[in-house]
Structures are given as C-alpha cells and as structure tokens.
Motif scaffolding. Structure first.
Motif, PDB file in Angstrom:
ATOM      1  N   UNK A  36       0.933  -1.274   0.054  1.00 45.25           N
ATOM      2  CA  UNK A  36       0.022   0.015   0.033  1.00 45.25           C
ATOM      3  C   UNK A  36       0.955   1.416  -0.112  1.00 45.25           C
ATOM      4  N   UNK A  37       2.137   1.249   0.808  1.00 48.51           N
ATOM      5  CA  UNK A  37       2.918   2.493   0.836  1.00 48.51           C
ATOM      6  C   UNK A  37       3.231   2.699  -0.617  1.00 48.51           C
ATOM      7  N   UNK A  38       3.685   1.609  -1.325  1.00 45.79           N
ATOM      8  CA  UNK A  38       4.182   1.926  -2.835  1.00 45.79           C
ATOM      9  C   UNK A  38       3.108   2.352  -3.787  1.00 45.79           C
ATOM     10  N   UNK A  39       1.833   1.934  -3.398  1.00 46.06           N
ATOM     11  CA  UNK A  39       0.920   2.406  -4.187  1.00 46.06           C
ATOM     12  C   UNK A  39       0.347   3.977  -4.012  1.00 46.06           C
ATOM     13  N   UNK A  40       0.533   4.368  -2.473  1.00 43.81           N
ATOM     14  CA  UNK A  40       0.428   5.629  -2.439  1.00 43.81           C
ATOM     15  C   UNK A  40       1.411   6.319  -3.057  1.00 43.81           C
ATOM     16  N   UNK A  41       2.781   5.972  -3.077  1.00 38.68           N
ATOM     17  CA  UNK A  41       3.816   6.907  -3.805  1.00 38.68           C
ATOM     18  C   UNK A  41       3.572   6.845  -5.242  1.00 38.68           C
ATOM     19  N   UNK A  42       3.082   5.652  -5.935  1.00 42.15           N
ATOM     20  CA  UNK A  42       2.810   5.881  -7.340  1.00 42.15           C
ATOM     21  C   UNK A  42       1.732   6.814  -7.733  1.00 42.15           C
ATOM     22  N   UNK A  43       0.850   6.820  -6.602  1.00 38.22           N
ATOM     23  CA  UNK A  43      -0.353   7.784  -6.732  1.00 38.22           C
ATOM     24  C   UNK A  43       0.217   9.217  -6.790  1.00 38.22           C
TER      25      UNK A  43
ATOM     26  N   UNK B 177      -0.324  11.821  -9.530  1.00 40.72           N
ATOM     27  CA  UNK B 177      -1.244  12.924  -9.239  1.00 40.72           C
ATOM     28  C   UNK B 177      -2.780  12.424  -9.026  1.00 40.72           C
ATOM     29  N   UNK B 178      -2.907  11.064  -8.727  1.00 45.36           N
ATOM     30  CA  UNK B 178      -4.356  10.445  -8.372  1.00 45.36           C
ATOM     31  C   UNK B 178      -4.408  10.021  -7.103  1.00 45.36           C
ATOM     32  N   UNK B 179      -5.627   9.830  -6.510  1.00 50.99           N
ATOM     33  CA  UNK B 179      -5.723   9.059  -5.122  1.00 50.99           C
ATOM     34  C   UNK B 179      -5.129   7.602  -5.380  1.00 50.99           C
ATOM     35  N   UNK B 180      -4.838   7.228  -4.161  1.00 48.27           N
ATOM     36  CA  UNK B 180      -4.388   5.557  -4.005  1.00 48.27           C
ATOM     37  C   UNK B 180      -5.767   4.737  -4.448  1.00 48.27           C
ATOM     38  N   UNK B 181      -6.872   5.486  -4.243  1.00 50.43           N
ATOM     39  CA  UNK B 181      -8.081   4.280  -4.433  1.00 50.43           C
ATOM     40  C   UNK B 181      -8.270   4.071  -5.999  1.00 50.43           C
ATOM     41  N   UNK B 182      -7.590   4.948  -6.778  1.00 53.20           N
ATOM     42  CA  UNK B 182      -7.750   4.806  -8.277  1.00 53.20           C
ATOM     43  C   UNK B 182      -7.131   3.484  -8.730  1.00 53.20           C
ATOM     44  N   UNK B 183      -6.188   3.115  -8.070  1.00 48.17           N
ATOM     45  CA  UNK B 183      -5.640   1.871  -8.404  1.00 48.17           C
ATOM     46  C   UNK B 183      -6.479   0.581  -8.008  1.00 48.17           C
ATOM     47  N   UNK B 184      -7.403   0.737  -7.021  1.00 43.98           N
ATOM     48  CA  UNK B 184      -8.056  -0.354  -6.899  1.00 43.98           C
ATOM     49  C   UNK B 184      -9.409  -0.388  -7.170  1.00 43.98           C
ATOM     50  N   UNK B 185      -9.800   0.642  -8.317  1.00 47.67           N
ATOM     51  CA  UNK B 185     -11.172   0.796  -8.804  1.00 47.67           C
ATOM     52  C   UNK B 185     -11.542  -0.586  -9.442  1.00 47.67           C
ATOM     53  N   UNK B 186     -12.844  -0.952  -9.550  1.00 46.16           N
ATOM     54  CA  UNK B 186     -13.087  -2.092 -10.108  1.00 46.16           C
ATOM     55  C   UNK B 186     -13.417  -1.891 -11.689  1.00 46.16           C
ATOM     56  N   UNK B 187     -13.682  -0.823 -11.931  1.00 44.38           N
ATOM     57  CA  UNK B 187     -13.755  -0.312 -13.673  1.00 44.38           C
ATOM     58  C   UNK B 187     -13.411   0.830 -14.061  1.00 44.38           C
TER      59      UNK B 187
ATOM     60  N   UNK C 127     -15.305   4.248 -12.486  1.00 38.77           N
ATOM     61  CA  UNK C 127     -15.136   4.372 -11.144  1.00 38.77           C
ATOM     62  C   UNK C 127     -13.768   4.969 -10.962  1.00 38.77           C
ATOM     63  N   UNK C 128     -12.869   4.413 -11.527  1.00 40.19           N
ATOM     64  CA  UNK C 128     -11.444   4.912 -11.762  1.00 40.19           C
ATOM     65  C   UNK C 128     -11.367   6.449 -12.260  1.00 40.19           C
ATOM     66  N   UNK C 129     -12.002   6.759 -13.277  1.00 41.00           N
ATOM     67  CA  UNK C 129     -12.154   7.958 -13.605  1.00 41.00           C
ATOM     68  C   UNK C 129     -12.660   8.892 -12.720  1.00 41.00           C
ATOM     69  N   UNK C 130     -13.865   8.465 -12.096  1.00 38.91           N
ATOM     70  CA  UNK C 130     -14.435   9.413 -10.998  1.00 38.91           C
ATOM     71  C   UNK C 130     -13.640   9.410  -9.951  1.00 38.91           C
ATOM     72  N   UNK C 131     -12.918   8.656  -9.550  1.00 37.24           N
ATOM     73  CA  UNK C 131     -12.092   8.743  -8.436  1.00 37.24           C
ATOM     74  C   UNK C 131     -10.788   9.724  -8.687  1.00 37.24           C
ATOM     75  N   UNK C 132     -10.304   9.551 -10.041  1.00 37.77           N
ATOM     76  CA  UNK C 132      -9.053  10.575 -10.274  1.00 37.77           C
ATOM     77  C   UNK C 132      -9.791  12.040 -10.452  1.00 37.77           C
ATOM     78  N   UNK C 133     -10.987  12.261 -11.002  1.00 37.21           N
ATOM     79  CA  UNK C 133     -11.243  13.538 -10.940  1.00 37.21           C
ATOM     80  C   UNK C 133     -11.806  14.177  -9.579  1.00 37.21           C
ATOM     81  N   UNK C 134     -12.480  13.293  -8.847  1.00 36.01           N
ATOM     82  CA  UNK C 134     -12.603  13.900  -7.459  1.00 36.01           C
ATOM     83  C   UNK C 134     -11.377  14.282  -6.643  1.00 36.01           C
ATOM     84  N   UNK C 135     -10.236  13.606  -6.980  1.00 32.48           N
ATOM     85  CA  UNK C 135      -9.013  13.825  -6.424  1.00 32.48           C
ATOM     86  C   UNK C 135      -8.364  15.268  -6.605  1.00 32.48           C
ATOM     87  N   UNK C 136      -8.911  15.767  -7.685  1.00 32.17           N
ATOM     88  CA  UNK C 136      -8.590  17.249  -8.130  1.00 32.17           C
ATOM     89  C   UNK C 136      -9.482  18.252  -7.429  1.00 32.17           C
ATOM     90  N   UNK C 137     -10.453  17.837  -6.870  1.00 32.24           N
ATOM     91  CA  UNK C 137     -11.606  18.677  -6.237  1.00 32.24           C
ATOM     92  C   UNK C 137     -11.169  19.249  -4.993  1.00 32.24           C
TER      93      UNK C 137
END
Length: 85
Positions: free
Chosen positions: A30-37, A41-51, A54-64
């Motif tokens: 998880x620490x490596x995922x956080x560093x990659x995120x 420039x995306x939230x770590x949750x982006x890498x765990x999205x099921x589709x 959802x990944x795009x929504x997570x990425x966009x919401x991270x910019x808000x």
C-alpha cells in the motif's frame, strides 16, 4: 526505471519491480501504491477501482477541493435516491 525512482523505489531495482507490477507478477504494498499515486497525481484508491468509470471518477474527485467533493457526494446520493423511487 524513472517511475520507480520517483515513487521511492531503489534505483537499482526500480525497473524490475515496476515491470513485475505491470505484468501482474507481484502486487505493490500500500505504501508503494500511495507513492505511485503521488507520482501520477491520483488518489491511491484509483488503483483499486473495479472499472474504468469508477477509476475516472476517483481521479477527478481527487482534483476537487473538499467543498466540491462534498457537493459531488451529495449529487451522487441524490442520483441513487432518484433511481430507488
């Protein structure tokens, strides 16, 4: 190699480790995922999205801003409420 180094992975093993992650041979902790995120420039949750949606929504919401995320959450909740009626 550069991606791995920017994510805090040792320079001498970064290329091999990133390659193993990309091929699915190993999963980053998880620490490596956080560093990659952070690098991407995306939230770590982006890498765990099921589709992709959802990944795009997570990425966009991270910019808000926090208030904008709250408004988005309220909107999403209203959509769910509208479909349940």
């Amino acid at each position: 190699m550069e991606l791995g180094v920017r994510a805090g992975i040792d320079e001498f093993s970064s290329s091999a480790r990133i390659n193993q992650y990309e091929r699915g041979k190993h999963m980053p902790d998880f620490l490596t995922v956080c560093n990659l995120a952070k690098v991407f420039g995306v939230p770590a949750a982006y890498f765990y999205a099921e589709d992709n949606y959802l990944a795009e929504l997570i990425a966009l919401s991270g910019q808000l801003k926090a208030t904008e995320r709250k408004a988005l959450l309220n909107f999403a909740e209203s959509l769910i409420g509208a479909t349940e009626k």
